[in-house]
Scaffold this motif. Structure first.
Motif, PDB file in Angstrom:
ATOM      1  N   LEU A  59       0.820  -1.210   0.000  1.00 46.25           N
ATOM      2  CA  LEU A  59       0.000   0.000   0.000  1.00 46.25           C
ATOM      3  C   LEU A  59       0.857   1.265   0.000  1.00 46.25           C
ATOM      4  O   LEU A  59       0.519   2.246  -0.656  1.00 46.25           O
ATOM      5  N   VAL A  60       1.952   1.246   0.712  1.00 49.69           N
ATOM      6  CA  VAL A  60       2.836   2.411   0.750  1.00 49.69           C
ATOM      7  C   VAL A  60       3.469   2.643  -0.626  1.00 49.69           C
ATOM      8  O   VAL A  60       3.534   3.782  -1.103  1.00 49.69           O
ATOM      9  N   LEU A  61       3.903   1.583  -1.285  1.00 51.70           N
ATOM     10  CA  LEU A  61       4.453   1.724  -2.634  1.00 51.70           C
ATOM     11  C   LEU A  61       3.384   2.195  -3.621  1.00 51.70           C
ATOM     12  O   LEU A  61       3.652   3.028  -4.489  1.00 51.70           O
ATOM     13  N   ALA A  62       2.173   1.665  -3.471  1.00 49.68           N
ATOM     14  CA  ALA A  62       1.083   2.109  -4.348  1.00 49.68           C
ATOM     15  C   ALA A  62       0.764   3.579  -4.116  1.00 49.68           C
ATOM     16  O   ALA A  62       0.473   4.319  -5.066  1.00 49.68           O
ATOM     17  N   LEU A  63       0.808   4.031  -2.866  1.00 48.06           N
ATOM     18  CA  LEU A  63       0.592   5.450  -2.576  1.00 48.06           C
ATOM     19  C   LEU A  63       1.672   6.318  -3.214  1.00 48.06           C
ATOM     20  O   LEU A  63       1.380   7.370  -3.794  1.00 48.06           O
ATOM     21  N   ALA A  64       2.911   5.887  -3.108  1.00 50.51           N
ATOM     22  CA  ALA A  64       4.016   6.666  -3.671  1.00 50.51           C
ATOM     23  C   ALA A  64       3.926   6.717  -5.197  1.00 50.51           C
ATOM     24  O   ALA A  64       3.996   7.797  -5.796  1.00 50.51           O
ATOM     25  N   LEU A  65       3.765   5.572  -5.826  1.00 48.37           N
ATOM     26  CA  LEU A  65       3.687   5.540  -7.289  1.00 48.37           C
ATOM     27  C   LEU A  65       2.407   6.203  -7.794  1.00 48.37           C
ATOM     28  O   LEU A  65       2.422   6.902  -8.811  1.00 48.37           O
ATOM     29  N   GLY A  66       1.310   6.003  -7.077  1.00 52.20           N
ATOM     30  CA  GLY A  66       0.060   6.661  -7.459  1.00 52.20           C
ATOM     31  C   GLY A  66       0.141   8.164  -7.303  1.00 52.20           C
ATOM     32  O   GLY A  66      -0.436   8.913  -8.096  1.00 52.20           O
ATOM     33  N   GLY A  67       0.859   8.625  -6.291  1.00 52.47           N
ATOM     34  CA  GLY A  67       1.050  10.057  -6.118  1.00 52.47           C
ATOM     35  C   GLY A  67       1.829  10.673  -7.262  1.00 52.47           C
ATOM     36  O   GLY A  67       1.478  11.748  -7.763  1.00 52.47           O
ATOM     37  N   VAL A  68       2.874   9.989  -7.700  1.00 51.17           N
ATOM     38  CA  VAL A  68       3.632  10.495  -8.848  1.00 51.17           C
ATOM     39  C   VAL A  68       2.752  10.476 -10.093  1.00 51.17           C
ATOM     40  O   VAL A  68       2.727  11.440 -10.878  1.00 51.17           O
ATOM     41  N   ALA A  69       1.994   9.393 -10.278  1.00 54.35           N
ATOM     42  CA  ALA A  69       1.109   9.301 -11.447  1.00 54.35           C
ATOM     43  C   ALA A  69       0.046  10.400 -11.415  1.00 54.35           C
ATOM     44  O   ALA A  69      -0.229  11.040 -12.438  1.00 54.35           O
ATOM     45  N   GLY A  70      -0.551  10.635 -10.254  1.00 61.48           N
ATOM     46  CA  GLY A  70      -1.563  11.679 -10.144  1.00 61.48           C
ATOM     47  C   GLY A  70      -0.997  13.059 -10.421  1.00 61.48           C
ATOM     48  O   GLY A  70      -1.627  13.880 -11.081  1.00 61.48           O
ATOM     49  N   ALA A  71       0.209  13.324  -9.926  1.00 65.72           N
ATOM     50  CA  ALA A  71       0.836  14.625 -10.159  1.00 65.72           C
ATOM     51  C   ALA A  71       1.184  14.812 -11.632  1.00 65.72           C
ATOM     52  O   ALA A  71       1.006  15.903 -12.184  1.00 65.72           O
ATOM     53  N   VAL A  72       1.658  13.764 -12.289  1.00 68.22           N
ATOM     54  CA  VAL A  72       1.989  13.867 -13.709  1.00 68.22           C
ATOM     55  C   VAL A  72       0.722  14.067 -14.542  1.00 68.22           C
ATOM     56  O   VAL A  72       0.705  14.880 -15.471  1.00 68.22           O
ATOM     57  N   VAL A  73      -0.350  13.351 -14.192  1.00 63.16           N
ATOM     58  CA  VAL A  73      -1.622  13.537 -14.902  1.00 63.16           C
ATOM     59  C   VAL A  73      -2.115  14.967 -14.716  1.00 63.16           C
ATOM     60  O   VAL A  73      -2.548  15.624 -15.669  1.00 63.16           O
ATOM     61  N   CYS A  74      -2.042  15.478 -13.494  1.00 68.74           N
ATOM     62  CA  CYS A  74      -2.458  16.850 -13.214  1.00 68.74           C
ATOM     63  C   CYS A  74      -1.635  17.842 -14.032  1.00 68.74           C
ATOM     64  O   CYS A  74      -2.184  18.761 -14.652  1.00 68.74           O
TER      65      CYS A  74
END
Length: 172
Positions: free
Chosen positions: A78-93
């Motif tokens: 879950l921590v890795l998913a949060l980190a990678l998802g955060g980068v993905a969300g920021a790049v999409v934004c």
């Protein structure tokens, strides 16, 4: 995987907030076919980056809190998913904000606005390190909420070797 995809999808909403809240950088076309910033000492470009940081920080904090509320027992996945998802969300934004914002064709925008009339510059993220704000916010809120409200480990029984002595005798 759901956390990673959910964070990336939330990047769409974050892009909308970034476009809505960020200041526009006004440009002006002059008669000598040059385009200048209307206010050379303006802080709008820094303001765009600042609003991006604030929006992605808020989304990161919310994602971290949502994961703790959803899964009390975290884990490395879950921590890795949060980190990678955060980068993905920021790049999409970031990418959607540039696409949805004022167009990249400055010459056409200057022609449409006319001479000495301001028109908005395309959205840019000057400080690309701001892409790390979302995952850092998500991890910090996840860590803080897990530490404060997460499940507690059972206290292990303390083993005291007595050497054949009964517990009542060694206390005397």
């Amino acid at each position: 995987m759901l956390v990673l995809i959910g964070s990336a999808v939330l990047g769409v909403a974050a892009a909308g907030f970034w476009l809505w809240l960020a200041p526009r950088v006004p440009l002006v076309a002059t008669s000598d076919h040059l385009v200048y910033m209307q206010d050379a000492e303006g802080e709008q470009t820094v303001g765009q980056d600042g609003v991006f940081v604030l929006v992605t920080a808020a989304f990161g904090l919310l994602c971290g809190a949502a994961v703790v509320a959803w899964k009390r027992r975290g884990g490395v996945a879950l921590v890795l998913a949060l980190a990678l998802g955060g980068v993905a969300g920021a790049v999409v934004c970031w990418q959607l904000g540039m696409v949805w914002g004022p167009g990249d064709n400055i010459a056409a925008a200057a022609k449409a606005a006319g001479l000495n009339h301001p028109f908005p510059a395309p959205f840019r993220l000057q400080a690309t390190v701001a892409l790390l704000v979302w995952p850092i916010g998500a991890l910090v809120s996840n860590l803080a909420l897990t530490a404060g409200f997460g499940p507690r480990d059972e206290v292990p029984a303390v083993f005291v070797p007595t050497g054949g002595v009964t517990p009542g005798e060694w206390q005397r």
